[in-house]
Design a protein around this motif. Structure first.
Motif, PDB file in Angstrom:
ATOM      1  N   THR A  15       1.166  -1.575   0.060  1.00 46.43           N
ATOM      2  CA  THR A  15      -0.131  -0.160  -0.301  1.00 46.43           C
ATOM      3  C   THR A  15       0.961   1.170  -0.080  1.00 46.43           C
ATOM      4  OG1 THR A  15       0.009  -0.027   2.262  1.00 46.43           O
ATOM      5  CG2 THR A  15      -1.978  -1.042   1.370  1.00 46.43           C
ATOM      6  N   ASN A  16       2.371   1.196   0.504  1.00 48.47           N
ATOM      7  CA  ASN A  16       3.094   2.318   0.161  1.00 48.47           C
ATOM      8  C   ASN A  16       4.768   1.949   0.589  1.00 48.47           C
ATOM      9  OD1 ASN A  16       3.495   2.884   3.609  1.00 48.47           O
ATOM     10  ND2 ASN A  16       1.358   2.533   3.685  1.00 48.47           N
ATOM     11  N   THR A  26       3.247   0.309  21.099  1.00 46.24           N
ATOM     12  CA  THR A  26       3.736   0.699  20.659  1.00 46.24           C
ATOM     13  C   THR A  26       3.271   1.398  19.223  1.00 46.24           C
ATOM     14  OG1 THR A  26       4.089  -1.355  18.749  1.00 46.24           O
ATOM     15  CG2 THR A  26       4.787  -1.751  21.442  1.00 46.24           C
ATOM     16  N   ILE A  27       4.573   2.087  18.599  1.00 46.78           N
ATOM     17  CA  ILE A  27       4.947   2.797  18.090  1.00 46.78           C
ATOM     18  C   ILE A  27       4.141   2.543  16.713  1.00 46.78           C
ATOM     19  CG2 ILE A  27       6.293   4.512  16.013  1.00 46.78           C
ATOM     20  CD1 ILE A  27       8.356   5.250  18.718  1.00 46.78           C
ATOM     21  N   ALA A  28       4.295   1.475  16.456  1.00 46.65           N
ATOM     22  CA  ALA A  28       3.852   0.763  14.945  1.00 46.65           C
ATOM     23  C   ALA A  28       3.015   0.605  15.933  1.00 46.65           C
ATOM     24  CB  ALA A  28       4.433  -0.603  15.201  1.00 46.65           C
ATOM     25  N   GLU A  29       2.043   0.064  16.590  1.00 44.99           N
ATOM     26  CA  GLU A  29       0.649   0.289  17.122  1.00 44.99           C
ATOM     27  C   GLU A  29      -0.637   1.343  16.837  1.00 44.99           C
ATOM     28  OE1 GLU A  29       0.753  -3.843  19.772  1.00 44.99           O
ATOM     29  OE2 GLU A  29       0.970  -1.827  20.347  1.00 44.99           O
ATOM     30  N   VAL A  30       0.237   2.609  17.601  1.00 43.68           N
ATOM     31  CA  VAL A  30       0.089   3.594  17.571  1.00 43.68           C
ATOM     32  C   VAL A  30      -0.472   4.075  16.068  1.00 43.68           C
ATOM     33  CG1 VAL A  30      -0.085   6.196  18.681  1.00 43.68           C
ATOM     34  CG2 VAL A  30       0.419   4.505  19.862  1.00 43.68           C
ATOM     35  N   ARG A  31       0.652   4.448  15.078  1.00 45.51           N
ATOM     36  CA  ARG A  31       0.829   5.092  14.158  1.00 45.51           C
ATOM     37  C   ARG A  31       0.900   3.898  13.333  1.00 45.51           C
ATOM     38  NH1 ARG A  31       3.183   6.370   9.509  1.00 45.51           N
ATOM     39  NH2 ARG A  31       3.037   8.169   8.459  1.00 45.51           N
ATOM     40  N   ALA A  32      -0.284   2.756  13.304  1.00 44.82           N
ATOM     41  CA  ALA A  32       0.028   2.441  12.541  1.00 44.82           C
ATOM     42  C   ALA A  32      -0.541   1.854  10.579  1.00 44.82           C
ATOM     43  CB  ALA A  32      -1.475   0.359  12.154  1.00 44.82           C
ATOM     44  N   SER A  33      -0.144   1.270   9.832  1.00 48.01           N
ATOM     45  CA  SER A  33      -0.120   1.275   8.176  1.00 48.01           C
ATOM     46  C   SER A  33      -1.189   1.677   7.874  1.00 48.01           C
ATOM     47  CB  SER A  33       0.133   0.074   7.790  1.00 48.01           C
ATOM     48  OG  SER A  33      -0.748  -0.644   8.047  1.00 48.01           O
ATOM     49  N   ASP A  34      -2.251   2.407   8.475  1.00 49.95           N
ATOM     50  CA  ASP A  34      -3.187   2.864   8.041  1.00 49.95           C
ATOM     51  C   ASP A  34      -2.635   4.573   8.487  1.00 49.95           C
ATOM     52  OD1 ASP A  34      -3.823   3.673  10.792  1.00 49.95           O
ATOM     53  OD2 ASP A  34      -5.818   3.323  10.306  1.00 49.95           O
ATOM     54  N   ASN A  55      -7.433  -4.811  28.616  1.00 47.91           N
ATOM     55  CA  ASN A  55      -6.960  -3.976  27.374  1.00 47.91           C
ATOM     56  C   ASN A  55      -6.536  -4.575  26.635  1.00 47.91           C
ATOM     57  OD1 ASN A  55      -9.425  -1.973  28.265  1.00 47.91           O
ATOM     58  ND2 ASN A  55      -6.879  -1.011  28.931  1.00 47.91           N
ATOM     59  N   ALA A  56      -6.300  -5.770  26.096  1.00 49.40           N
ATOM     60  CA  ALA A  56      -6.012  -6.782  25.374  1.00 49.40           C
ATOM     61  C   ALA A  56      -5.675  -5.897  23.785  1.00 49.40           C
ATOM     62  CB  ALA A  56      -5.818  -8.556  25.005  1.00 49.40           C
ATOM     63  N   ILE A  57      -4.390  -5.898  23.174  1.00 50.75           N
ATOM     64  CA  ILE A  57      -4.592  -4.828  21.997  1.00 50.75           C
ATOM     65  C   ILE A  57      -4.236  -5.730  20.782  1.00 50.75           C
ATOM     66  CG2 ILE A  57      -2.730  -3.458  20.579  1.00 50.75           C
ATOM     67  CD1 ILE A  57      -1.980  -2.081  22.990  1.00 50.75           C
ATOM     68  N   VAL A  58      -5.101  -6.089  19.875  1.00 48.57           N
ATOM     69  CA  VAL A  58      -5.298  -6.498  18.694  1.00 48.57           C
ATOM     70  C   VAL A  58      -5.415  -5.940  17.791  1.00 48.57           C
ATOM     71  CG1 VAL A  58      -6.758  -8.722  19.840  1.00 48.57           C
ATOM     72  CG2 VAL A  58      -7.843  -6.858  18.800  1.00 48.57           C
ATOM     73  N   ARG A  59      -4.310  -6.699  16.609  1.00 49.59           N
ATOM     74  CA  ARG A  59      -4.748  -6.264  15.307  1.00 49.59           C
ATOM     75  C   ARG A  59      -6.500  -6.516  14.168  1.00 49.59           C
ATOM     76  NH1 ARG A  59      -2.397  -9.434  10.316  1.00 49.59           N
ATOM     77  NH2 ARG A  59      -1.727  -7.175   9.457  1.00 49.59           N
ATOM     78  N   ARG A  60      -6.282  -5.424  13.751  1.00 47.65           N
ATOM     79  CA  ARG A  60      -7.263  -5.683  12.286  1.00 47.65           C
ATOM     80  C   ARG A  60      -6.748  -5.169  11.160  1.00 47.65           C
ATOM     81  NH1 ARG A  60     -11.113  -8.674  14.466  1.00 47.65           N
ATOM     82  NH2 ARG A  60     -12.158  -8.457  12.699  1.00 47.65           N
ATOM     83  N   VAL A  61      -7.331  -5.529   9.841  1.00 49.02           N
ATOM     84  CA  VAL A  61      -7.325  -4.823   8.352  1.00 49.02           C
ATOM     85  C   VAL A  61      -8.461  -4.289   7.784  1.00 49.02           C
ATOM     86  CG1 VAL A  61      -6.098  -6.255   6.739  1.00 49.02           C
ATOM     87  CG2 VAL A  61      -5.367  -7.082   8.751  1.00 49.02           C
ATOM     88  N   ASN A  62      -7.462  -3.386   7.252  1.00 51.19           N
ATOM     89  CA  ASN A  62      -9.095  -2.833   5.992  1.00 51.19           C
ATOM     90  C   ASN A  62      -9.163  -3.364   4.956  1.00 51.19           C
ATOM     91  OD1 ASN A  62      -9.292  -0.351   8.159  1.00 51.19           O
ATOM     92  ND2 ASN A  62      -7.093  -0.300   7.911  1.00 51.19           N
ATOM     93  N   ALA A  63      -9.825  -3.500   4.243  1.00 45.61           N
ATOM     94  CA  ALA A  63      -9.963  -3.906   2.680  1.00 45.61           C
ATOM     95  C   ALA A  63      -9.080  -3.455   1.761  1.00 45.61           C
ATOM     96  CB  ALA A  63     -11.510  -3.351   3.083  1.00 45.61           C
ATOM     97  N   THR A  96      -4.261  -1.686   5.004  1.00 40.56           N
ATOM     98  CA  THR A  96      -3.670  -1.416   5.618  1.00 40.56           C
ATOM     99  C   THR A  96      -4.191  -1.906   7.425  1.00 40.56           C
ATOM    100  OG1 THR A  96      -5.344   0.768   5.942  1.00 40.56           O
ATOM    101  CG2 THR A  96      -3.309   0.961   4.314  1.00 40.56           C
ATOM    102  N   GLU A  97      -3.568  -1.810   8.150  1.00 38.59           N
ATOM    103  CA  GLU A  97      -4.441  -2.045   9.302  1.00 38.59           C
ATOM    104  C   GLU A  97      -4.141  -1.484  10.447  1.00 38.59           C
ATOM    105  OE1 GLU A  97      -0.502  -4.278  10.675  1.00 38.59           O
ATOM    106  OE2 GLU A  97       0.891  -3.348  11.319  1.00 38.59           O
ATOM    107  N   PHE A  98      -5.220  -1.610  11.550  1.00 39.07           N
ATOM    108  CA  PHE A  98      -5.162  -0.877  12.637  1.00 39.07           C
ATOM    109  C   PHE A  98      -5.101  -1.664  14.037  1.00 39.07           C
ATOM    110  CE2 PHE A  98      -8.927  -1.877  11.116  1.00 39.07           C
ATOM    111  CZ  PHE A  98     -10.361  -2.012  12.181  1.00 39.07           C
TER     112      PHE A  98
END
Length: 702
Positions: free
Chosen positions: A328-329, A471-479, A520-528, A531-533
């Motif tokens: 995506t980028n 983490t930084i990669a979660e606060v500012r994910a690939s979206d 407050n478990a942190i989990v990953r979701r993926v957009n169409a 990109t992830e968030f």
């Protein structure tokens, strides 16, 4: 919450655990019958994890040590097989160079890399202030041994909700000069060379390691290469009671990322990279890859001020240039980290009836990350999409008091107070949109005790609190959206266990049962658009049993057809579930925790033959894994078998030591995915691991 007896009975009734316990009974049967070699004592296991060296039998925590022997038994290509032999640990490899590491289910929030696990290299944090660890930069041949502290242990190590890993690059007490060189190769274009030199100069020691590793990879578009150089200097001073150490490494890593496959694609051709579609180009067309160039350096002074007072201070810094063109980028990161870790140790008389130690210290870090994202034009940088400057600041104070009464009872109380904040800037030239996210200070206590019923059996229990910031990669994910609402994970871990050995240390058994309730478990979701968030998913309920055992059926150094035979076994049972987890209208409460197998059994045999021949064989059974939070897709269970055999001679005066070896990995030719893309959009979960493959090499030591 206490672990119920009913639950424990239910776990012990499982088939996989019965198999593991059956293996232990065989070990014990051999132990009771073999008295001939009882005078031959195996070296006692010690750890340095809790700031000073101590016998592992007395440690009131779940700790595992991967010795230099265990690392040497493996192929020597990565840490993966050795770490996976430890119960509760799961290391994955999506493609060569792309590693993930989790402890007790922490893989949930790690689509790649290492998160919510704290990793140290000697006294230096390898984990940066943003919570990320580039473990794949390190060459396994530069590591002497590894210590793993399982479960949240922020009392003296700061924020983590999974555990702590300590990489010991060298034996601090090694007292000789040597030089070694090795070369190895294998299937799919594998090549590795390694050089090591240590020079002793009176009370000074200089150690230099260098390695180069490359692989074409099993899958299309999965080649990797890494140059690694490490320097370590030691100076023993003040009548050899104090030590100054300098450690530095530079790592140049590049690996291609083939992308996940759907089940149909994985079944039809597991070696393929993710194909392009009418809507999105694939990783081959986009030249998806990661380039990481990192320089790390630090100095530690370990000073014995008086007989009862010690002071340790470590100062370090690191610089990383990171390039990641993906579908995506096109991302470019420039990261700089500086930090300090220091503590005092005051101790009473070691030979007194009541002996004690008190530690107090602090650790602080600052990581500045300049992150820019551009359009990816077939592997070339295009128009800018976003640019952010993120500075992470974390520091914590810690203290620990341990007491040993009558050489039998040990108790520890430790705690840390953790401070954390991010500073974001959307326009790094004017700082016009600068804002701050400051987390409330978190108190992380730990209480533990152990009691030695006799010289060979110790019981233990502990209570500890976990805390892990996003983490930084979660606060500012690939979206490319900064998620200021993401909360930290917290939780309490309750644990009990025992350790058993025999008089000559040939038998070793370590077992534990625990329950961890994470909030407050942190989990990953993926957009169409791929990109992830990340989002907080309520809590988890994680109950588990872990056992690890070994026994020398024939003591090393024996005479006869076999000069030694050791049997090894580790077992992990993970009953991990979501609780109170809603995603829109979907209710995932009660579902299995994503990415964690229910059961893992690792068994090994170490044969020592006359005339310096050896054979090591290992079997890995891993049960099925939930690939999404909905538990609608699972990976299949798999069995892996590998062998390593060779001839090894020790270096003598005027003669070099040689080690010729060869081996087979995935002997059963299993098709399996080692590193699934969790919650992947479009069902692209699978990253196929190599089928049956071969390796071999030679090492010479002077």
């Amino acid at each position: 919450m206490a672990i119920s007896v009913m639950n424990i009975r239910r776990y012990f009734s499982s088939k996989s655990l019965r198999l593991s316990l059956a293996g232990l009974l065989i070990i014990n049967a051999g132990f009771s019958q073999n008295k001939i070699d009882s005078v031959q004592k195996v070296k006692e296991i010690t750890i340095k994890a809790y700031l000073s060296e101590q016998p592992i039998l007395q440690v009131p925590s779940s700790v595992s040590v991967i010795s230099s022997k265990q690392l040497r038994d493996q192929p020597g290509i990565s840490m993966l097989p050795a770490l996976n032999s430890v119960p509760g640990i799961r290391m994955e490899e999506r493609s060569p160079g792309s590693y993930r590491l989790s402890i007790r289910g922490s893989l949930l929030r790690s689509p790649f890399g290492v998160r919510n696990v704290k990793i140290y290299l000697d006294e230096f944090p390898l984990t940066d202030a943003g919570g990320n660890t580039y473990l794949n930069l390190i060459d396994v041949n530069s590591i002497s041994n590894i210590e793993v502290l399982k479960g949240p242990d922020g009392s003296i190590f700061g924020a983590n909700s999974g555990g702590v890993v300590l990489l010991n690059p060298l034996d601090r007490n090694a007292d000789s000069s040597y030089a070694s060189a090795g070369i190895s190769g294998g299937s799919y274009g594998l090549f590795q060379e390694k050089l090591a030199i240590q020079k002793k100069m009176n009370n000074q020691y200089l150690n230099i390691n260098h390695s180069y590793q490359k692989s074409d990879g099993y899958r299309e578009h999965s080649a990797m290469s890494r140059h690694y150089a490490q320097l370590m200097y030691r100076l023993n001073y003040a009548k050899e009671t104090s030590q100054l150490r300098v450690l530095a490494f530079v790592s140049d890593l590049e690996y291609k990322t083939p992308g996940g496959l759907t089940l149909a694609q994985y079944t039809a051709n597991p070696q393929a990279a993710r194909p392009s579609t009418n809507f999105a180009a694939g990783p081959v067309a986009q030249k998806a890859r990661i380039e990481n160039n990192t320089f790390y350096a630090g100095v530690v002074n370990d000073a014995r001020i008086t007989e009862k007072l010690k002071h340790v201070i470590a100062v370090y810094g690191t610089h990383t240039d990171y390039l990641n063109p993906f579908i995506t980028n096109y991302e470019i990161r420039n990261e700089n980290t500086a930090g300090l870790r220091t503590y005092l140790e005051l101790s009473g008389k070691e030979d007194a009836k009541i002996s004690w130690k008190w530690n107090a210290g602090l650790e602080l870090q600052r990581t500045a990350a300049d992150i820019s994202n551009y359009d990816n034009l077939r592997g070339e940088k295009g128009k800018m999409q976003a640019q952010d400057d993120i500075t992470s600041n974390q520091f914590f104070y810690f203290t620990r008091y341990s007491v040993n009464i009558g050489k039998r009872f040990t108790a520890e109380a430790a705690a840390s107070i953790n401070h954390y904040k991010y500073l974001f800037s959307k326009d790094i030239r004017s700082y016009a949109t600068r804002f701050e996210r400051k987390f409330d200070p978190e108190f992380m206590p730990r209480f533990a005790m152990s009691y030695q019923l006799n010289n060979n059996l110790a019981l233990r229990s502990s209570v500890s609190r976990g805390y892990s910031i996003p983490t930084i990669a979660e606060v500012r994910a690939s979206d490319n959206i900064i998620n200021t609402g993401l909360e930290s994970e917290t939780g309490w871990n309750y644990e009990a266990g025992f350790r058993l050995r025999n008089n000559n240390d040939r038998l070793w058994l370590d077992a534990s049962v625990f329950q961890y309730r994470l909030e407050n478990a942190i989990v990953r979701r993926v957009n169409a658009n791929d990109t992830e968030f990340y989002l907080n998913a309520g809590g988890t309920r994680q109950t588990g049993i872990e056992t690890q055992s070994s026994y020398w059926l024939i003591a090393p150094g024996s005479k006869g057809l076999l000069n030694g035979l050791q049997i090894q076994n580790s077992y992990t049972l993970s009953k991990y579930f979501f609780r109170d987890y809603y995603n829109g209208t979907a209710n995932y409460s009660g579902n299995r925790l994503t990415g964690t197998p229910r059961a893992v059994i690792i068994s090994g045999l170490d044969f020592r033959f006359p005339k310096n021949f050896y054979l090591f064989a290992q079997h890995n059974y891993t049960s099925k894994i939930a690939l999404n939070d909905a538990n609608s897709v699972f990976s299949k269970d798999f069995n892996l078998v590998h062998f390593k055999a060779g001839w090894r001679s020790k270096s003598k005066q005027g003669k070099p030591g040689l080690d010729f070896f060869a081996g087979i990995d995935n002997l059963l030719n299993e098709t399996y995915s080692l590193g699934n893309d969790l919650n992947a959009f479009g069902g692209r979960y699978f990253n196929a691991a190599p089928l049956r493959n071969y390796f071999g090499g030679v090492k010479m030591t002077l």
